[in-house]
Design a protein around this motif. Structure first.
Motif, PDB file in Angstrom:
ATOM      1  N   MET A   1       0.751  -1.264  -0.147  1.00 19.18           N
ATOM      2  CA  MET A   1       0.147   0.072  -0.084  1.00 19.18           C
ATOM      3  C   MET A   1       0.915   1.261  -0.050  1.00 19.18           C
ATOM      4  O   MET A   1       2.034   1.400   0.325  1.00 19.18           O
ATOM      5  N   THR A   2       0.512   2.411  -0.511  1.00 17.90           N
ATOM      6  CA  THR A   2       1.063   3.660  -0.717  1.00 17.90           C
ATOM      7  C   THR A   2       0.271   4.668  -0.086  1.00 17.90           C
ATOM      8  O   THR A   2      -0.692   4.437   0.160  1.00 17.90           O
ATOM      9  N   ARG A   3       1.188   5.902   0.197  1.00 21.07           N
ATOM     10  CA  ARG A   3       0.435   6.932   0.514  1.00 21.07           C
ATOM     11  C   ARG A   3      -0.845   7.537  -0.366  1.00 21.07           C
ATOM     12  O   ARG A   3      -1.968   7.876   0.217  1.00 21.07           O
ATOM     13  N   ALA A   4      -0.759   7.180  -1.538  1.00 18.94           N
ATOM     14  CA  ALA A   4      -1.868   7.402  -2.479  1.00 18.94           C
ATOM     15  C   ALA A   4      -3.089   6.696  -2.334  1.00 18.94           C
ATOM     16  O   ALA A   4      -3.970   6.947  -2.348  1.00 18.94           O
ATOM     17  N   ASP A   5      -2.787   5.147  -2.178  1.00 14.45           N
ATOM     18  CA  ASP A   5      -3.744   4.176  -1.919  1.00 14.45           C
ATOM     19  C   ASP A   5      -4.524   4.862  -0.807  1.00 14.45           C
ATOM     20  O   ASP A   5      -5.848   4.835  -0.681  1.00 14.45           O
ATOM     21  N   ASP A   6      -4.153   5.186   0.511  1.00 17.86           N
ATOM     22  CA  ASP A   6      -4.583   5.523   1.792  1.00 17.86           C
ATOM     23  C   ASP A   6      -5.353   6.840   1.273  1.00 17.86           C
ATOM     24  O   ASP A   6      -6.466   7.002   1.695  1.00 17.86           O
ATOM     25  N   ALA A   7      -4.792   7.816   0.582  1.00 17.19           N
ATOM     26  CA  ALA A   7      -5.521   9.124   0.307  1.00 17.19           C
ATOM     27  C   ALA A   7      -6.759   8.745  -0.624  1.00 17.19           C
ATOM     28  O   ALA A   7      -7.802   9.403  -0.278  1.00 17.19           O
ATOM     29  N   ILE A   8      -6.524   8.049  -1.548  1.00 16.70           N
ATOM     30  CA  ILE A   8      -7.666   7.685  -2.403  1.00 16.70           C
ATOM     31  C   ILE A   8      -8.799   6.827  -1.655  1.00 16.70           C
ATOM     32  O   ILE A   8      -9.998   7.255  -1.502  1.00 16.70           O
ATOM     33  N   LEU A   9      -8.528   5.836  -0.619  1.00 17.56           N
ATOM     34  CA  LEU A   9      -9.639   5.302  -0.007  1.00 17.56           C
ATOM     35  C   LEU A   9     -10.367   6.117   0.984  1.00 17.56           C
ATOM     36  O   LEU A   9     -11.248   6.102   1.187  1.00 17.56           O
ATOM     37  N   GLU A  10      -9.437   7.258   1.726  1.00 17.26           N
ATOM     38  CA  GLU A  10      -9.975   7.940   2.688  1.00 17.26           C
ATOM     39  C   GLU A  10     -10.773   9.180   1.873  1.00 17.26           C
ATOM     40  O   GLU A  10     -11.956   9.319   2.492  1.00 17.26           O
ATOM     41  N   PHE A  11     -10.457   9.440   0.586  1.00 15.16           N
ATOM     42  CA  PHE A  11     -11.167  10.279   0.005  1.00 15.16           C
ATOM     43  C   PHE A  11     -12.530   9.644  -0.296  1.00 15.16           C
ATOM     44  O   PHE A  11     -13.862  10.062  -0.135  1.00 15.16           O
ATOM     45  N   LEU A  12     -12.659   8.540  -0.810  1.00 15.51           N
ATOM     46  CA  LEU A  12     -13.678   7.874  -1.049  1.00 15.51           C
ATOM     47  C   LEU A  12     -14.703   7.526   0.086  1.00 15.51           C
ATOM     48  O   LEU A  12     -16.012   7.423  -0.177  1.00 15.51           O
ATOM     49  N   LEU A  13     -13.988   6.981   1.126  1.00 15.83           N
ATOM     50  CA  LEU A  13     -14.700   6.748   2.380  1.00 15.83           C
ATOM     51  C   LEU A  13     -15.454   8.085   3.052  1.00 15.83           C
ATOM     52  O   LEU A  13     -16.970   7.886   3.437  1.00 15.83           O
ATOM     53  N   ASN A  14     -15.083   9.082   2.782  1.00 17.73           N
ATOM     54  CA  ASN A  14     -15.574  10.547   3.346  1.00 17.73           C
ATOM     55  C   ASN A  14     -16.215  10.386   4.673  1.00 17.73           C
ATOM     56  O   ASN A  14     -17.573  10.643   4.646  1.00 17.73           O
ATOM     57  N   GLU A  15     -15.241  10.173   5.582  1.00 17.88           N
ATOM     58  CA  GLU A  15     -15.420   9.682   6.963  1.00 17.88           C
ATOM     59  C   GLU A  15     -16.471  10.753   7.618  1.00 17.88           C
ATOM     60  O   GLU A  15     -16.451  11.990   7.336  1.00 17.88           O
ATOM     61  N   GLY A  16     -17.492  10.137   8.210  1.00 12.70           N
ATOM     62  CA  GLY A  16     -18.599  11.023   8.745  1.00 12.70           C
ATOM     63  C   GLY A  16     -19.798  11.570   7.983  1.00 12.70           C
ATOM     64  O   GLY A  16     -20.649  11.877   8.369  1.00 12.70           O
ATOM     65  N   ASN A  17     -19.531  10.986   6.631  1.00 13.96           N
ATOM     66  CA  ASN A  17     -20.753  11.401   5.794  1.00 13.96           C
ATOM     67  C   ASN A  17     -20.951  10.129   4.832  1.00 13.96           C
ATOM     68  O   ASN A  17     -20.264   8.982   5.302  1.00 13.96           O
ATOM     69  N   HIS A  18     -21.819  10.232   3.911  1.00 17.79           N
ATOM     70  CA  HIS A  18     -21.865   9.057   2.928  1.00 17.79           C
ATOM     71  C   HIS A  18     -20.716   8.972   1.932  1.00 17.79           C
ATOM     72  O   HIS A  18     -20.074   9.784   1.659  1.00 17.79           O
ATOM     73  N   PRO A  19     -20.196   7.461   1.746  1.00 19.32           N
ATOM     74  CA  PRO A  19     -19.162   7.427   0.796  1.00 19.32           C
ATOM     75  C   PRO A  19     -19.227   8.119  -0.364  1.00 19.32           C
ATOM     76  O   PRO A  19     -20.601   8.176  -0.842  1.00 19.32           O
ATOM     77  N   ILE A  20     -18.297   8.405  -0.958  1.00 17.31           N
ATOM     78  CA  ILE A  20     -18.359   9.167  -2.252  1.00 17.31           C
ATOM     79  C   ILE A  20     -18.143   8.198  -3.510  1.00 17.31           C
ATOM     80  O   ILE A  20     -17.407   7.122  -3.484  1.00 17.31           O
ATOM     81  N   VAL A  21     -18.957   8.429  -4.302  1.00 19.95           N
ATOM     82  CA  VAL A  21     -18.859   7.717  -6.044  1.00 19.95           C
ATOM     83  C   VAL A  21     -18.052   8.797  -6.910  1.00 19.95           C
ATOM     84  O   VAL A  21     -18.455   9.943  -6.816  1.00 19.95           O
ATOM     85  N   SER A  22     -17.108   8.561  -7.342  1.00 19.44           N
ATOM     86  CA  SER A  22     -16.219   9.340  -8.012  1.00 19.44           C
ATOM     87  C   SER A  22     -15.270   8.839  -9.372  1.00 19.44           C
ATOM     88  O   SER A  22     -14.973   7.936  -9.257  1.00 19.44           O
TER      89      SER A  22
END
Length: 85
Positions: A1-22
Motif C-alpha cells: 500500500m502507498t500513501r496515494a492508496d490511503d488518500a484515495i480510500l480515505e477520500f472515497l470513504l468520506n468519513e462522517g458522511n456518505h461514501p463518495i462515488v467518483s
C-alpha cells in the motif's frame, strides 16, 4: 500500500458522511496526486478489491467493504501485499 492508496480510500470513504462515488479526475483534484498515478493506483486497489466500480461504463469508483475494513485496520498487510507495486 502507498500513501496515494490511503488518500484515495480515505477520500472515497468520506468519513462522517456518505461514501463518495467518483471518477479518477475528481479524486485527483481532491488528493493532490497526478491523474495518471490515481488511475494506476485505482487499478491496483480494484485488483485488491479495496475499491469497486459503481458504474464501469462511466468510470465511477466507490470504496468496497474490504476497503472500509482496511481503513479500520481489520486487514493484515499480508492480505494486501500485491497492491504496493
Amino acid at each position: 500500500m502507498t500513501r496515494a492508496d490511503d488518500a484515495i480510500l480515505e477520500f472515497l470513504l468520506n468519513e462522517g458522511n456518505h461514501p463518495i462515488v467518483s471518477t479518477p479526475a475528481v479524486i485527483e483534484a481532491n488528493i493532490n496526486y497526478k491523474i495518471s498515478h490515481v488511475r494506476t493506483r485505482l487499478r491496483k486497489l480494484d485488483s485488491a478489491e479495496l475499491v469497486e466500480y459503481y458504474d464501469e461504463d462511466r468510470g465511477l469508483y466507490q470504496i468496497s467493504e474490504r476497503g472500509k475494513a482496511y481503513l479500520k485496520g481489520e486487514l493484515d498487510a499480508d492480505d494486501l501485499e500485491h497492491t504496493s507495486e
